[in-house]
Every structure is written in structure tokens, then in C-alpha cells.
Write a protein that holds these residues in place. Structure first.
Motif, PDB file in Angstrom:
ATOM      1  N   GLY A  48     -66.525   3.933   9.122  1.00 34.35           N
ATOM      2  CA  GLY A  48     -66.782   3.536   7.747  1.00 34.35           C
ATOM      3  C   GLY A  48     -66.094   4.434   6.736  1.00 34.35           C
ATOM      4  N   GLN A  49     -65.646   3.826   5.667  1.00 29.23           N
ATOM      5  CA  GLN A  49     -65.044   4.561   4.563  1.00 29.23           C
ATOM      6  C   GLN A  49     -65.427   3.851   3.270  1.00 29.23           C
ATOM      7  OE1 GLN A  49     -60.714   4.599   4.277  1.00 29.23           O
ATOM      8  NE2 GLN A  49     -60.807   6.733   3.682  1.00 29.23           N
ATOM      9  N   ILE A  50     -65.921   4.650   2.312  1.00 28.27           N
ATOM     10  CA  ILE A  50     -66.341   4.111   1.020  1.00 28.27           C
ATOM     11  C   ILE A  50     -65.503   4.767  -0.066  1.00 28.27           C
ATOM     12  CG2 ILE A  50     -68.250   3.898  -0.625  1.00 28.27           C
ATOM     13  CD1 ILE A  50     -70.112   4.391   1.842  1.00 28.27           C
ATOM     14  N   GLU A  51     -64.968   3.950  -0.937  1.00 25.34           N
ATOM     15  CA  GLU A  51     -64.250   4.459  -2.108  1.00 25.34           C
ATOM     16  C   GLU A  51     -65.147   4.231  -3.312  1.00 25.34           C
ATOM     17  OE1 GLU A  51     -60.274   3.195  -4.540  1.00 25.34           O
ATOM     18  OE2 GLU A  51     -60.145   3.235  -2.354  1.00 25.34           O
ATOM     19  N   ARG A  78     -75.693   8.291   0.544  1.00 26.40           N
ATOM     20  CA  ARG A  78     -76.866   7.782   1.251  1.00 26.40           C
ATOM     21  C   ARG A  78     -76.601   6.458   1.966  1.00 26.40           C
ATOM     22  NH1 ARG A  78     -81.739   8.478  -2.978  1.00 26.40           N
ATOM     23  NH2 ARG A  78     -82.896   7.508  -1.272  1.00 26.40           N
ATOM     24  N   MET A  79     -75.488   5.800   1.647  1.00 27.98           N
ATOM     25  CA  MET A  79     -75.192   4.515   2.284  1.00 27.98           C
ATOM     26  C   MET A  79     -74.982   4.724   3.786  1.00 27.98           C
ATOM     27  SD  MET A  79     -72.047   1.790   1.719  1.00 27.98           S
ATOM     28  CE  MET A  79     -72.595   1.026   0.205  1.00 27.98           C
ATOM     29  N   PRO A  80     -75.588   3.869   4.612  1.00 24.50           N
ATOM     30  CA  PRO A  80     -75.320   3.961   6.059  1.00 24.50           C
ATOM     31  C   PRO A  80     -73.840   3.695   6.340  1.00 24.50           C
ATOM     32  CG  PRO A  80     -77.154   2.461   5.588  1.00 24.50           C
ATOM     33  CD  PRO A  80     -76.526   2.812   4.274  1.00 24.50           C
ATOM     34  N   ASP A  81     -73.350   4.204   7.453  1.00 27.69           N
ATOM     35  CA  ASP A  81     -71.968   3.924   7.861  1.00 27.69           C
ATOM     36  C   ASP A  81     -71.789   2.413   7.827  1.00 27.69           C
ATOM     37  OD1 ASP A  81     -69.588   3.364   9.193  1.00 27.69           O
ATOM     38  OD2 ASP A  81     -70.009   4.646  10.899  1.00 27.69           O
TER      39      ASP A  81
END
Length: 144
Positions: free
Chosen positions: A108-111, A98-101
Motif C-alpha cells: 500500500g501507498q498513500i499520497e 491510521r489508514m490500514p494498508d
């Protein structure tokens, strides 16, 4: 269960390019959702690695070495983080999705990484008691 959403850096974040007002507002709305759900523990952006310091241990038992940034490999660097406490891995993934880019440009990249809890690291009763005491003291200091 605690999870950290690690926002990976980009060339722009490393160059000090600030997020757009639109992205700031989207992240604030997201953080408000986390707060209302009672899962947010912390969330912050980090300055570029040009302001960073890296401490390395080049040999066992040796003296730590201090290295000033910037560091070269942007894709290996962190631009920010969100720390949440949830009931399951699946819930952590749902929140991360759900996190915005985080950079707003399709880069964007989320680990997502689970945080160790003390009993997962040791079964030593003295170590566990000391860890619990430190957490209680931290909580007491935060409230004062």
C-alpha cells in the motif's frame, strides 16, 4: 482544510483482485472513526484502469483526445481516495497514518494532497461569489 488521501494502485488492483473481507472490515472501521470524528467527506475505491477513460489536450486550444484504458504504469494510477476536512496538515497526516494498508499485502501507498480552496486560486470577487453560489447549490441539491 481539505486533504485527499490518494491510494495508489498496484498490479493486483489493476488486475481486478478484490480486497479480502478482513481488509474491507478494517477499512470500514477506519471510515467509522473518520465519520465519528466529523472529518470524512468522501471515500471510495476505483475500478481498474481497464475501465477508465483518459482525456488529453495534445495542443493548446486543440480538440481533446479520448483514450480508453488500460493504462500501463500501475504505480502512477489511483485505486481509491478518501477526502477529509481537518484543522491542520498535521491532523491530516495523523489520519493518513491510521489508514490500514489499503492493499493488505505490504504494497500500500498513500499520497496525501491538500485541496485548493477558492481564495487560494483567485482574488477576483466575481469568481469567488460564483464559486460560493455553486457550492451552496450543490449542498441544497444533496439535501433534497
Amino acid at each position: 482544510m481539505r486533504f485527499m488521501m490518494i491510494v495508489k494502485a498496484t498490479k493486483d488492483s489493476e488486475a481486478g483482485v478484490m480486497p479480502s473481507q478482513e481488509l474491507i472490515e478494517a477499512m470500514q472501521r477506519y471510515n467509522e472513526e473518520l465519520v465519528k470524528a466529523g472529518v470524512l467527506l468522501a471515500a471510495d475505491g476505483l475500478q481498474a484502469s481497464s475501465n477508465a477513460i483518459r482525456i488529453s489536450y495534445p495542443e493548446p486550444g486543440g480538440k481533446p483526445k479520448v483514450i480508453d484504458g488500460p493504462f500501463t504504469e500501475a504505480k502512477e494510477l489511483i485505486a481509491g481516495y478518501t477526502l477529509i476536512e481537518v484543522k491542520s496538515r498535521e491532523e491530516a497526516i495523523e489520519w493518513a497514518m491510521r489508514m490500514p494498508d489499503p492493499h493488505g499485502y505490504g504494497e500500500g501507498q498513500i499520497e496525501l494532497r491538500q485541496v485548493f480552496e477558492a481564495p487560494e486560486l483567485t482574488q477576483n470577487p466575481e469568481s469567488l461569489a460564483k464559486e460560493a453560489a455553486l457550492r451552496e447549490e450543490l449542498e441544497r441539491l444533496r439535501k433534497s
